[in-house]
Scaffold this motif. Structure first.
Motif, PDB file in Angstrom:
ATOM      1  N   LEU A 105      -3.755   4.383  -1.783  1.00 49.85           N
ATOM      2  CA  LEU A 105      -4.621   3.312  -1.977  1.00 49.85           C
ATOM      3  C   LEU A 105      -3.848   1.953  -2.092  1.00 49.85           C
ATOM      4  O   LEU A 105      -2.942   1.963  -2.415  1.00 49.85           O
ATOM      5  CB  LEU A 105      -5.589   3.466  -2.949  1.00 49.85           C
ATOM      6  N   SER A 106      -4.605   0.868  -1.773  1.00 51.82           N
ATOM      7  CA  SER A 106      -3.912  -0.504  -2.014  1.00 51.82           C
ATOM      8  C   SER A 106      -3.801  -0.406  -3.694  1.00 51.82           C
ATOM      9  O   SER A 106      -4.423   0.129  -4.288  1.00 51.82           O
ATOM     10  CB  SER A 106      -4.899  -1.530  -1.623  1.00 51.82           C
TER      11      SER A 106
ATOM     12  N   ALA B 123      -9.906   1.966  -9.245  1.00 52.60           N
ATOM     13  CA  ALA B 123     -10.405   3.488  -9.457  1.00 52.60           C
ATOM     14  C   ALA B 123      -9.791   3.717 -10.784  1.00 52.60           C
ATOM     15  O   ALA B 123     -10.480   4.845 -11.465  1.00 52.60           O
ATOM     16  CB  ALA B 123      -9.632   4.028  -8.390  1.00 52.60           C
TER      17      ALA B 123
ATOM     18  N   ARG C 212       0.827  -1.280   0.034  1.00 51.18           N
ATOM     19  CA  ARG C 212      -0.097   0.047   0.146  1.00 51.18           C
ATOM     20  C   ARG C 212       0.813   1.236   0.093  1.00 51.18           C
ATOM     21  O   ARG C 212       1.808   1.259   0.722  1.00 51.18           O
ATOM     22  CB  ARG C 212      -0.913   0.090   0.963  1.00 51.18           C
TER      23      ARG C 212
ATOM     24  N   GLN D 102     -14.329  10.345  -4.642  1.00 50.01           N
ATOM     25  CA  GLN D 102     -13.388   9.094  -4.723  1.00 50.01           C
ATOM     26  C   GLN D 102     -14.167   7.915  -3.901  1.00 50.01           C
ATOM     27  O   GLN D 102     -14.556   8.085  -3.047  1.00 50.01           O
ATOM     28  CB  GLN D 102     -12.099   9.408  -4.108  1.00 50.01           C
ATOM     29  N   THR D 103     -14.015   6.667  -4.557  1.00 50.78           N
ATOM     30  CA  THR D 103     -14.848   5.613  -3.967  1.00 50.78           C
ATOM     31  C   THR D 103     -13.902   4.898  -2.985  1.00 50.78           C
ATOM     32  O   THR D 103     -14.739   4.237  -1.874  1.00 50.78           O
ATOM     33  CB  THR D 103     -14.956   4.656  -5.129  1.00 50.78           C
ATOM     34  N   SER D 104     -12.640   5.275  -2.892  1.00 46.26           N
ATOM     35  CA  SER D 104     -11.853   4.551  -1.630  1.00 46.26           C
ATOM     36  C   SER D 104     -12.104   5.234  -0.377  1.00 46.26           C
ATOM     37  O   SER D 104     -12.198   6.460  -0.446  1.00 46.26           O
ATOM     38  CB  SER D 104     -10.472   4.579  -2.029  1.00 46.26           C
TER      39      SER D 104
ATOM     40  N   GLY E  64      -6.977  -1.297  -5.320  1.00 48.06           N
ATOM     41  CA  GLY E  64      -7.866  -0.262  -5.536  1.00 48.06           C
ATOM     42  C   GLY E  64      -7.502   0.918  -6.319  1.00 48.06           C
ATOM     43  O   GLY E  64      -8.425   1.464  -7.124  1.00 48.06           O
ATOM     44  N   ARG E  65      -6.086   1.075  -6.719  1.00 42.09           N
ATOM     45  CA  ARG E  65      -5.792   2.062  -7.609  1.00 42.09           C
ATOM     46  C   ARG E  65      -6.207   1.509  -8.839  1.00 42.09           C
ATOM     47  O   ARG E  65      -6.365   2.283  -9.670  1.00 42.09           O
ATOM     48  CB  ARG E  65      -4.322   2.283  -7.273  1.00 42.09           C
TER      49      ARG E  65
ATOM     50  N   ASN F 205     -10.838   7.151   2.924  1.00 41.14           N
ATOM     51  CA  ASN F 205      -9.561   7.813   3.297  1.00 41.14           C
ATOM     52  C   ASN F 205      -9.808   8.609   4.566  1.00 41.14           C
ATOM     53  O   ASN F 205     -10.988   9.212   4.910  1.00 41.14           O
ATOM     54  CB  ASN F 205      -9.240   9.052   2.053  1.00 41.14           C
TER      55      ASN F 205
ATOM     56  N   GLU G 185      -4.974  11.002  -5.896  1.00 43.32           N
ATOM     57  CA  GLU G 185      -5.354   9.557  -6.706  1.00 43.32           C
ATOM     58  C   GLU G 185      -6.503   9.667  -7.474  1.00 43.32           C
ATOM     59  O   GLU G 185      -7.279  10.686  -7.505  1.00 43.32           O
ATOM     60  CB  GLU G 185      -5.669   8.597  -5.375  1.00 43.32           C
TER      61      GLU G 185
ATOM     62  N   ASN H  45      -3.455  10.749   4.933  1.00 38.22           N
ATOM     63  CA  ASN H  45      -3.768   9.665   3.793  1.00 38.22           C
ATOM     64  C   ASN H  45      -2.529   8.896   3.356  1.00 38.22           C
ATOM     65  O   ASN H  45      -2.603   7.898   2.663  1.00 38.22           O
ATOM     66  CB  ASN H  45      -4.572  10.078   2.564  1.00 38.22           C
TER      67      ASN H  45
END
Length: 275
Positions: free
Chosen positions: A6-7, A14, A3, A115-117, A10-11, A119, A159, A80
């Motif tokens: 983001l992981s 995204a 990480r 952003q979907t992740s 996840g990146r 944070n 991100e 973050n």
């Protein structure tokens, strides 16, 4: 690596969802868009750089000092930031600099509301300007504590997000302008890390260039060690040593008995002034 911000999983998700895939006068805008004292001369590095989630030990940096890489990006702050930094101290910075390494300061600031992740820190349209300023002040404080002097660049990490969401994109640009303007008022150069399909594209293609960063580090994982051949936008943008390109991720490499999983970068942009 597991990480950065983001992981990596996840990146990638995204990134796919989002779309596929100085001195005054440098980059797309003057670095002195507001009144500022005289700027220290820019220190530029051209060559390969790497970034790792955690700054490696000094022993590892000595072992890796083979000439293949000449610079390292360090995650010096931000709520973050994905990894702890037990090695990243003023002493480490001084020692690594004395070995000849160039340093690329990276700050993981607040992230977009769309952003979907998950944070720890996100901005909204109403908080974008104030958070941009407070994040920039924190970034300068973190840099100074490490011995990274005024005149150095600080690269803001943004991100992936949906840039077709106008309200979200407008909030991002408000935040980035506030961060940049605050950096410049303290005589630090403004840089920006983002994805070629989303966050970097938003800055590179913005119609209004006022107070946007003068140095752009774009993530485009095409394994091409270049800042020109695959440049996705107008070739007149971010010229005069103002580009970085993250071209490969999760590269597990061993040098001198020390194994580190890194992201590879082609670099032609400002690096830290250390003292």
């Amino acid at each position: 690596m597991s990480r950065h911000r983001l992981s990596k999983k996840g990146r990638y998700i995204a990134w796919t969802t989002a779309g596929a895939a100085v001195v005054a006068g440098a980059g797309i805008t003057a670095q002195t868009s507001i009144a500022a004292p005289a700027w220290p001369a820019q220190k530029t590095y051209t060559g390969r750089a790497f970034d790792a989630c955690t700054a490696p030990s000094l022993a590892a940096m000595k072992a890796w000092n083979t000439g293949f890489y000449g610079a390292i990006a360090v995650y010096m702050g931000g709520k973050n930031r994905g990894c702890a930094q037990p090695n990243l101290t003023a002493s480490w910075v001084k020692s690594v600099n004395s070995l000849g390494w160039k340093l690329i300061p990276l700050y993981v600031g607040a992230q977009p509301p769309c952003q979907t992740s998950a944070n720890p820190e996100k901005f909204t349209a109403s908080t974008a300007a104030s958070l941009g300023a407070s994040n920039a002040n924190d970034a300068v404080s973190k840099a100074a504590a490490l011995g990274i002097k005024a005149g150095s660049p600080i690269y803001l990490d943004m991100e992936p997000y949906d840039i077709t969401n106008k309200a979200c994109n407008d909030a991002v640009l408000t935040y980035v302008r506030s961060f940049t303007k605050t950096l410049r008022a303290k005589t630090y150069r403004a840089g920006y890390y983002g994805f070629s399909s989303s966050s970097a594209k938003a800055v590179a293609t913005a119609t209004d260039k006022t107070d946007l960063p003068g140095n752009l580090w774009y993530a485009l994982w095409d394994k091409q060690n270049t800042t020109t051949a695959d440049w996705p936008w107008d070739p007149k943008l971010f010229t005069n040593h103002s580009r970085g390109h993250q071209y490969m991720v999760n590269s597990k490499e061993t040098r001198g008995g020390h194994t580190i999983t890194v992201d590879r970068n082609a670099w032609d942009a400002p690096v830290a002034l250390v003292g």
